[in-house]
Design an enzyme around this catalytic site. Structure first.
Site, PDB file in Angstrom:
ATOM      1  N   HIS A  38      -7.100  -6.915   0.943  1.00  0.00           N
ATOM      2  CA  HIS A  38      -6.015  -5.947   0.848  1.00  0.00           C
ATOM      3  C   HIS A  38      -4.929  -6.207   1.887  1.00  0.00           C
ATOM      4  CE1 HIS A  38      -4.034  -2.136   0.075  1.00  0.00           C
ATOM      5  NE2 HIS A  38      -4.227  -1.753   1.325  1.00  0.00           N
TER       6      HIS A  38
ATOM      7  N   ASP B 219       0.836  -1.196   0.000  1.00  0.00           N
ATOM      8  CA  ASP B 219       0.000   0.000   0.000  1.00  0.00           C
ATOM      9  C   ASP B 219       0.883   1.263   0.000  1.00  0.00           C
ATOM     10  OD1 ASP B 219      -3.074   0.796   0.533  1.00  0.00           O
ATOM     11  OD2 ASP B 219      -1.817   2.063   1.822  1.00  0.00           O
TER      12      ASP B 219
END
Length: 290
Positions: free
Chosen positions: A270, A105
């Site tokens: 994620h 990320d």
């Protein structure tokens, strides 16, 4: 909270900038960079697996966790170029020389920039669940872009985003912990509380990090693209299949940037390092063995 078996210390990397860093293991070095809305604690399952064969370094990024959070005096304070320089400076202090770098990320955006700016230092690059900054904005279209509303909110001029987020910090950051996870149990209550506390204390710097992604970071990517700069080291990209969900081929987006690319998809959400740590560690170890 700590990563089991790791020692945590604070290391100066620039004038007034210290990175809180967890370290463990022995062998060739690999630096792991965390994402949003997390700290280095996101590597608590993966890092010990890697540490069986490697020296593993897990810093909190500038502006996050227990690391320094300087006021954004200009666009460069939280440019990924600046944050990438923090990481190579950390490596200098530790005497690492060349090292592998893996980011998730926000940390993946920093790792991507480090790979372009410091190809002589980064010998392998791992990217978890992003496409490059310039491409991120290019692939978001229409109502599908609503999934990335936070990018647009934090791209706004200083003032309003910070006040809005600070007014409901736990709800704002907790929203992403909830909707981005395919396995909520992977982030237990004590870890969730630590993430929320860390984010609550870092609203201005987190917003500044994202604001840079809508300004100076795009400029740097465009300049590199025009100059033909590419990632020269082996690159592994592991991500969800959100490319098809948004109508683009994620691997095709990555290939122009990374000639030596291994791209694969995960069934995890994620937060793959916490939801599927064995699979994530295996992908990283495969990269380190290439």
């Amino acid at each position: 909270m700590h990563i089991p078996g790791f020692d945590t210390t604070t290391i100066g990397v620039a004038d007034g900038i210290e990175l809180t860093t967890a370290m463990g293991g022995t062998g060739s070095p690999v630096v792991l960079l965390h994402g949003f809305p997390q700290t280095h604690l996101m590597w608590r399952h993966v890092a010990p697996i890697l540490a069986e064969r490697h020296t593993v370094i897990c810093p909190d990024l500038r502006g996050y966790g227990a690391s320094s959070k300087p006021p954004a005096t200009g666009p460069d304070t939280y440019a990924k170029r600046t944050m990438a320089a923090d990481i190579t400076a950390l490596a200098d202090v530790l005497g690492l020389g060349r090292f592998a770098l893996v980011g998730h990320d926000r940390g993946a955006h920093v790792a991507f920039r480090a790979g372009l700016d410091f190809p002589d230092r980064i010998d392998r690059l791992g990217i978890l669940d992003i496409v490059p900054t310039l491409d991120t904005w290019n692939v978001l279209h229409g109502v599908d872009a609503a999934v990335a509303f936070h990018l647009y909110l934090m791209a706004q001029p200083p003032g309003l985003p910070e006040r809005m987020i600070a007014a409901s910090a736990d709800e704002f950051f907790g929203h992403f912990l909830d909707i981005w996870s395919a396995s909520p149990a992977a982030i237990p209550p004590d870890v969730r509380a630590e993430y929320l506390r860390a984010c609550r204390d870092a609203v201005p710097s987190i917003v500044a990090d994202y604001r840079a992604t809508a300004t100076v970071d795009i400029d740097h990517d465009r300049a590199d693209l025009a100059a033909g700069r590419r990632l020269t080291m082996p690159v592994t990209v592991l991500q969800q299949d959100w490319g098809s969900a948004l109508g683009f081929d994620a691997a095709a987006v990555w290939r122009p940037w990374a000639p030596d690319l291994h791209h694969s998809l995960t069934r995890a959400g994620h937060f793959m390092a916490e939801e599927a740590p064995a699979d994530t560690a295996a992908a990283i170890l495969d990269l380190l063995d290439r």
